[in-house]
Design a protein around this motif. Structure first.
Motif, short mmCIF file in Angstrom:
data_model
loop_
_atom_site.label_atom_id
_atom_site.label_comp_id
_atom_site.label_asym_id
_atom_site.label_seq_id
_atom_site.Cartn_x
_atom_site.Cartn_y
_atom_site.Cartn_z
N GLN A 1 2.12 1.84 -0.21
CA GLN A 1 0.99 2.85 -0.05
C GLN A 1 0.30 2.67 1.47
O GLN A 1 0.36 1.43 1.71
CB GLN A 1 -0.15 2.71 -1.14
N VAL A 2 0.07 3.51 2.19
CA VAL A 2 -0.45 3.34 3.45
C VAL A 2 -1.62 4.36 3.41
O VAL A 2 -1.86 5.60 3.01
CB VAL A 2 0.30 3.71 4.57
N GLN A 3 -2.75 3.89 4.39
CA GLN A 3 -4.16 4.79 4.30
C GLN A 3 -4.15 5.08 5.84
O GLN A 3 -4.09 4.11 6.59
CB GLN A 3 -5.36 4.02 3.86
N LEU A 4 -4.38 6.16 6.07
CA LEU A 4 -4.46 6.60 7.43
C LEU A 4 -5.96 7.35 7.61
O LEU A 4 -6.28 8.26 6.74
CB LEU A 4 -3.51 7.66 7.78
N VAL A 5 -6.60 6.90 8.86
CA VAL A 5 -7.84 7.46 9.12
C VAL A 5 -7.97 7.89 10.53
O VAL A 5 -7.75 7.14 11.54
CB VAL A 5 -8.89 6.21 8.91
N CYS A 22 -5.06 7.20 15.26
CA CYS A 22 -5.10 7.06 13.94
C CYS A 22 -4.80 5.82 13.25
O CYS A 22 -3.77 4.99 13.72
CB CYS A 22 -3.72 8.20 13.48
N ALA A 23 -5.74 5.41 12.60
CA ALA A 23 -5.62 3.69 12.15
C ALA A 23 -4.81 3.77 10.87
O ALA A 23 -5.47 4.39 9.81
CB ALA A 23 -6.99 3.09 12.08
N ALA A 24 -3.99 2.85 10.55
CA ALA A 24 -3.09 2.56 9.53
C ALA A 24 -3.69 1.26 8.81
O ALA A 24 -3.68 0.11 9.49
CB ALA A 24 -1.79 2.89 9.85
N SER A 25 -3.65 1.38 7.42
CA SER A 25 -3.72 0.14 6.89
C SER A 25 -2.78 0.17 5.55
O SER A 25 -2.38 1.37 5.08
CB SER A 25 -5.24 -0.28 6.18
N LYS A 76 -1.88 -2.88 16.71
CA LYS A 76 -3.13 -2.53 16.22
C LYS A 76 -3.04 -1.59 15.01
O LYS A 76 -3.80 -1.14 14.56
CB LYS A 76 -3.87 -1.97 17.42
N ASN A 77 -1.65 -1.30 14.66
CA ASN A 77 -1.64 -0.40 13.41
C ASN A 77 -2.20 1.06 13.74
O ASN A 77 -2.82 1.76 12.74
CB ASN A 77 -2.03 -0.69 12.11
N GLY A 116 -3.69 11.61 6.52
CA GLY A 116 -5.19 11.36 6.67
C GLY A 116 -5.78 12.54 6.31
O GLY A 116 -5.41 13.42 5.93
N GLN A 117 -7.24 12.15 6.70
CA GLN A 117 -8.22 13.00 6.22
C GLN A 117 -8.49 14.36 7.08
O GLN A 117 -9.02 15.46 6.83
CB GLN A 117 -9.63 12.35 5.82
N GLY A 118 -7.98 14.03 8.36
CA GLY A 118 -8.25 14.96 9.50
C GLY A 118 -9.36 14.96 10.33
O GLY A 118 -10.40 14.30 10.11
#
Length: 125
Positions: A1-5, A22-25, A76-77, A116-118
């Motif tokens: 799973q990856v989260q994108l912001v 777009c930062a990924a975690s 920096k992902n 991501g959420q956009g």
């Protein structure tokens, strides 16, 4: 799973510039092909750009070629979209997306596993 912001959207005059981030975690970011899409009101989500895991290969939609530049910093992902010479028709919500499976059509939304959420980009004339 990856989260994108996503971040960096805003209001800009035609001819101006913005840089989206777009930062990924989550899982290892450097394993993912990353893409940017956009969706204007009443329209389908459309492909903007894509970058390979190493950053060495990029693709662009014809509508943004020569004006937008995609890049990534795996340390920096983060993936970026530098947007120059913006036009009113670039107004849309911009989404980043991650592809872990490779091999799909790069412009298809179904190719991408995570979104991501956009972030809203508005270009005034």
């Amino acid at each position: 799973q990856v989260q994108l912001v996503e971040s960096g959207g805003g209001l800009v005059q035609a001819g101006g510039s913005l840089r989206l981030s777009c930062a990924a975690s989550g899982r290892t970011f450097s394993n993912y092909l990353m893409g940017w899409f956009r969706q204007a009101p009443g329209k389908e989500r459309e492909f903007v750009s894509r970058i390979s895991p190493s950053g060495g290969l990029t693709h662009y939609a014809d509508s943004v070629k020569g004006r937008f530049t995609i890049s990534r910093d795996n340390a920096k992902n983060t993936v970026y979209l530098q947007m120059n010479a913006l036009k009113p028709e670039d107004t849309a919500v911009y989404y980043c997306a991650a592809d872990s499976r490779y091999g799909g059509r790069i412009s298809y939304t179904t190719t991408y596993d995570y979104w991501g959420q956009g972030t809203q980009v508005t270009v005034s004339s």
